[in-house]
Design an enzyme around this catalytic site. Structure first.
Site, PDB file in Angstrom:
ATOM      1  N   ARG A   1       0.847  -1.188   0.000  1.00 40.10           N
ATOM      2  CA  ARG A   1       0.000   0.000   0.000  1.00 40.10           C
ATOM      3  C   ARG A   1       0.887   1.243   0.000  1.00 40.10           C
ATOM      4  O   ARG A   1       1.764   1.396   0.851  1.00 40.10           O
ATOM      5  CB  ARG A   1      -0.905   0.004   1.240  1.00 40.10           C
ATOM      6  CG  ARG A   1      -1.783   1.250   1.335  1.00 40.10           C
ATOM      7  CD  ARG A   1      -2.695   1.246   2.554  1.00 40.10           C
ATOM      8  NE  ARG A   1      -3.424   2.515   2.607  1.00 40.10           N
ATOM      9  CZ  ARG A   1      -3.378   3.390   3.605  1.00 40.10           C
ATOM     10  NH1 ARG A   1      -2.642   3.132   4.677  1.00 40.10           N
ATOM     11  NH2 ARG A   1      -4.064   4.500   3.552  1.00 40.10           N
TER      12      ARG A   1
ATOM     13  N   HIS B   1      -3.185  11.206   0.469  1.00 36.80           N
ATOM     14  CA  HIS B   1      -2.771  10.880   1.838  1.00 36.80           C
ATOM     15  C   HIS B   1      -2.174  12.129   2.488  1.00 36.80           C
ATOM     16  O   HIS B   1      -0.965  12.236   2.691  1.00 36.80           O
ATOM     17  CB  HIS B   1      -1.765   9.724   1.826  1.00 36.80           C
ATOM     18  CG  HIS B   1      -1.533   9.075   3.147  1.00 36.80           C
ATOM     19  ND1 HIS B   1      -1.632   7.723   3.353  1.00 36.80           N
ATOM     20  CD2 HIS B   1      -1.202   9.595   4.361  1.00 36.80           C
ATOM     21  CE1 HIS B   1      -1.370   7.429   4.615  1.00 36.80           C
ATOM     22  NE2 HIS B   1      -1.092   8.554   5.245  1.00 36.80           N
TER      23      HIS B   1
ATOM     24  N   GLU C   1      -7.956   8.736   5.849  1.00 36.82           N
ATOM     25  CA  GLU C   1      -8.342   9.293   7.136  1.00 36.82           C
ATOM     26  C   GLU C   1      -8.895  10.718   7.076  1.00 36.82           C
ATOM     27  O   GLU C   1      -8.372  11.635   7.726  1.00 36.82           O
ATOM     28  CB  GLU C   1      -7.161   9.251   8.109  1.00 36.82           C
ATOM     29  CG  GLU C   1      -6.644   7.858   8.398  1.00 36.82           C
ATOM     30  CD  GLU C   1      -5.485   7.828   9.361  1.00 36.82           C
ATOM     31  OE1 GLU C   1      -5.313   6.820  10.054  1.00 36.82           O
ATOM     32  OE2 GLU C   1      -4.724   8.831   9.421  1.00 36.82           O
TER      33      GLU C   1
ATOM     34  N   ASN D   1      -7.943   1.885   9.401  1.00 40.02           N
ATOM     35  CA  ASN D   1      -6.695   2.208  10.089  1.00 40.02           C
ATOM     36  C   ASN D   1      -6.970   2.150  11.579  1.00 40.02           C
ATOM     37  O   ASN D   1      -7.709   2.988  12.114  1.00 40.02           O
ATOM     38  CB  ASN D   1      -6.189   3.602   9.709  1.00 40.02           C
ATOM     39  CG  ASN D   1      -5.591   3.652   8.326  1.00 40.02           C
ATOM     40  OD1 ASN D   1      -5.603   2.669   7.589  1.00 40.02           O
ATOM     41  ND2 ASN D   1      -5.068   4.811   7.942  1.00 40.02           N
TER      42      ASN D   1
ATOM     43  N   TYR E   1      -5.273   1.554  15.524  1.00 32.42           N
ATOM     44  CA  TYR E   1      -4.118   1.442  16.401  1.00 32.42           C
ATOM     45  C   TYR E   1      -4.509   1.219  17.856  1.00 32.42           C
ATOM     46  O   TYR E   1      -3.802   0.527  18.584  1.00 32.42           O
ATOM     47  CB  TYR E   1      -3.262   2.713  16.317  1.00 32.42           C
ATOM     48  CG  TYR E   1      -2.594   2.921  14.992  1.00 32.42           C
ATOM     49  CD1 TYR E   1      -1.300   2.464  14.749  1.00 32.42           C
ATOM     50  CD2 TYR E   1      -3.260   3.570  13.947  1.00 32.42           C
ATOM     51  CE1 TYR E   1      -0.682   2.647  13.530  1.00 32.42           C
ATOM     52  CE2 TYR E   1      -2.652   3.756  12.713  1.00 32.42           C
ATOM     53  CZ  TYR E   1      -1.367   3.294  12.509  1.00 32.42           C
ATOM     54  OH  TYR E   1      -0.765   3.474  11.282  1.00 32.42           O
TER      55      TYR E   1
ATOM     56  N   GLU F   1      -3.995  -0.023   7.991  1.00 31.56           N
ATOM     57  CA  GLU F   1      -2.865   0.350   8.856  1.00 31.56           C
ATOM     58  C   GLU F   1      -3.058  -0.268  10.224  1.00 31.56           C
ATOM     59  O   GLU F   1      -4.151  -0.230  10.788  1.00 31.56           O
ATOM     60  CB  GLU F   1      -2.743   1.875   9.026  1.00 31.56           C
ATOM     61  CG  GLU F   1      -2.200   2.615   7.833  1.00 31.56           C
ATOM     62  CD  GLU F   1      -2.023   4.108   8.109  1.00 31.56           C
ATOM     63  OE1 GLU F   1      -1.848   4.491   9.295  1.00 31.56           O
ATOM     64  OE2 GLU F   1      -2.084   4.892   7.148  1.00 31.56           O
TER      65      GLU F   1
END
Length: 514
Positions: free
Chosen positions: A101, A146, A192, A330, A332, A404
């Site tokens: 990616r 991005h 995002e 994404n 985390y 991600e």
């Protein structure tokens, strides 16, 4: 007598033994056609910021002002991927991943946006990228935007605060479809938008650094109003670009298109905070995704923001609805949600634009998870499975890719073996993959996982102080040095159930020589 160095190696070996012989997650725990990869983005690794026709972008200009980036770092050289991409593809290929990616630099393709010509050298660079990946059997997974765009669009009309940015984005996206779409089967339009909107127009920490009290001290901006305008323009830009792709390119090129969202999970702090957790998800994920699947903003946002929330016309709702083929996740970390309607909160949490939700990371004096290099991203593996389950239920199990997921070292000053023997990064990926595998067994249609990131890079306002990479970058030489996590990922992708045994032997040998 065991000296300190030998003791450190011994403790390290004990950690490795646990990792090697514990309950290992294996590639075979995932569907046969599941896609594994690594991810990067253009500004974070390419460098070559004024070469071969590229113009200054918003991050180039932002970095020039002292104090915006930690240590006044910038992406002018970054990891010099622009000149070293073949070596980078060697290490990607050595990992054994299925896909890579990456993002395209808007300012490299269209240095002046729609006010100038397409830059042939920029097109040539990404043609070489795509051709080389395909030659090596690696699937390109391409992000169109991005965070970086030509600075001229900011200077001319204020970029995302203006509907004119929709036209520029659609022109850029179609330029990508025309030139690269014959080789790209997975497109994501925007990375995002929910996080970028918050960071750039609410907290004022990303360019163009606009905000207002109590969110920040910026020279201009309105933290309660501008994020709504910016998100609206981003979503319409996405919808218009997808409409063009489906009408003119998708049938011939055979690709699919999605969007990538920051998917922080919200858990209720107490039993009384469940509605707050739901609102937190609506004001973060739903804000961006509901219009692209259902054609309008979440009811929770309409109830709180009322007429302040912009409206889509009937024709806009038509092309916005179901304008994603898949969802890019994404993820985390996870936060506890506090309901500011019924509890005391900070000035920033107790705002309509935040849904009257405060996110905190401590309950009864206990942290929600182990710390990482970013204080707001503690390690909470269950959160990945929870957010996937949320998306599955709310959006009718639309296909998903984890685009991600990665770990940043809590210590930024370490060098040498301290950085390379990244046991906690391996633990992170294993635990999050286990959570993901369970969600898939429970019926979630997740089709891929991309580790963030291939190599340590320019991490936006944190600069080079925080490291997410499987490979360490020597900032003096820009050499790529594999960390232990690279070895682990390589062995994981081979379905090796004891990936670290050989490494332990090597370390024991080194300890004996210390």
């Amino acid at each position: 007598m065991v000296n300190r160095s030998q003791l450190q190696w011994l403790l390290l070996c004990c950690s490795f033994f646990f990792l090697a012989h514990g309950d290992d997650i294996k590639r075979s725990d995932f569907p046969e056609n599941f896609m594994f990869g690594v991810g990067t983005s253009a500004y974070q690794i390419e460098g070559a910021y004024r070469e071969d026709g590229k113009s200054l972008n918003n991050w180039d200009v932002f970095s020039l002002s002292p104090g915006h980036i930690r240590n006044d770092d910038n992406g002018f050289i970054a990891n010099d991927h622009y000149h070293r991409y073949l070596k980078d593809f060697d290490i990607i290929q050595s990992l054994g991943v299925d896909a890579y990616r990456f993002s395209i630099s808007w300012a490299r393709i269209l240095p002046r946006g729609r006010f100038g010509e397409v830059n042939p050298e920029g097109i040539m660079f990404y043609n070489k990228i795509l051709d080389e990946l395909i030659l090596r059997g690696i699937t390109p997974f391409v992000t169109i935007y991005h965070h970086d765009f030509p600075q001229e669009l900011q200077d001319r009309y204020g970029s995302w605060l203006s509907p004119l940015m929709q036209e520029d984005y659609v022109h850029y996206a179609e330029t990508c479809f025309k030139n690269f779409g014959d080789r790209v089967k997975y497109w994501t339009t925007i990375n995002e938008p929910n996080l970028f909107t918050q960071m750039a127009y609410q907290n004022g920490r990303y360019p163009p650094a606009r905000c207002s009290d109590p969110f920040g001290d910026c020279s201009a901006g309105n933290s309660d109003v501008e994020p709504i305008i910016v998100m609206h323009n981003m979503l319409l830009a996405h919808g218009k670009a997808v409409n063009i792709y489906r009408k003119y390119y998708q049938r011939e090129q055979g690709g699919s298109v999605g969007i990538v969202l920051d998917c922080l999970m919200f858990e209720p702090l107490t039993d009384n905070d469940q509605e707050a957790a739901n609102r937190g998800l609506a004001f973060s994920i739903g804000w961006a995704l509901d219009p692209l699947i259902f054609g309008d903003y979440p009811l929770e946002m309409r109830e709180i923001l009322g007429n302040q929330l912009l409206k889509f016309s009937n024709s806009e709702k038509e092309f916005m609805k179901n304008s994603v083929d898949f969802i890019g996740v994404n993820h985390y970390s996870t936060t506890y949600a506090v309901d500011c309607i019924h509890s005391s909160c900070s000035l920033t949490g107790n705002r309509p634009i935040k849904g009257f939700v405060e996110g905190i990371f401590v309950r009864d004096g206990v942290q929600i998870g182990d710390p990482t290099g970013i204080s707001t991203l503690p390690v909470v593996p269950r959160g990945l499975g929870e957010v996937i389950d949320y998306l599955k239920k709310k959006y009718d199990n639309k296909p998903m890719f984890v685009t991600e997921n990665g770990y940043s070292d809590p210590t930024t000053q370490g060098q040498g073996q301290d950085v390379l023997h990244d046991v906690k990064r391996i633990e992170y990926h294993k635990s999050y993959l286990a959570s993901l595998a369970k969600a898939i067994r429970d019926g979630a249609d997740v089709r891929g996982y991309f580790a963030w990131t291939l190599m340590d890079d320019f991490e936006w306002i944190i600069g080079y102080n925080v490291r997410f990479g499987l490979y360490y970058i020597d900032r003096q030489t820009l050499d790529r040095i594999p960390k232990l996590s690279a070895k682990w990922y390589q062995d994981f992708l081979k379905n090796n159930t004891q990936p670290l045994t050989a490494t332990i032997s090597e370390l024991q040998y080194k300890a004996a020589d210390s």
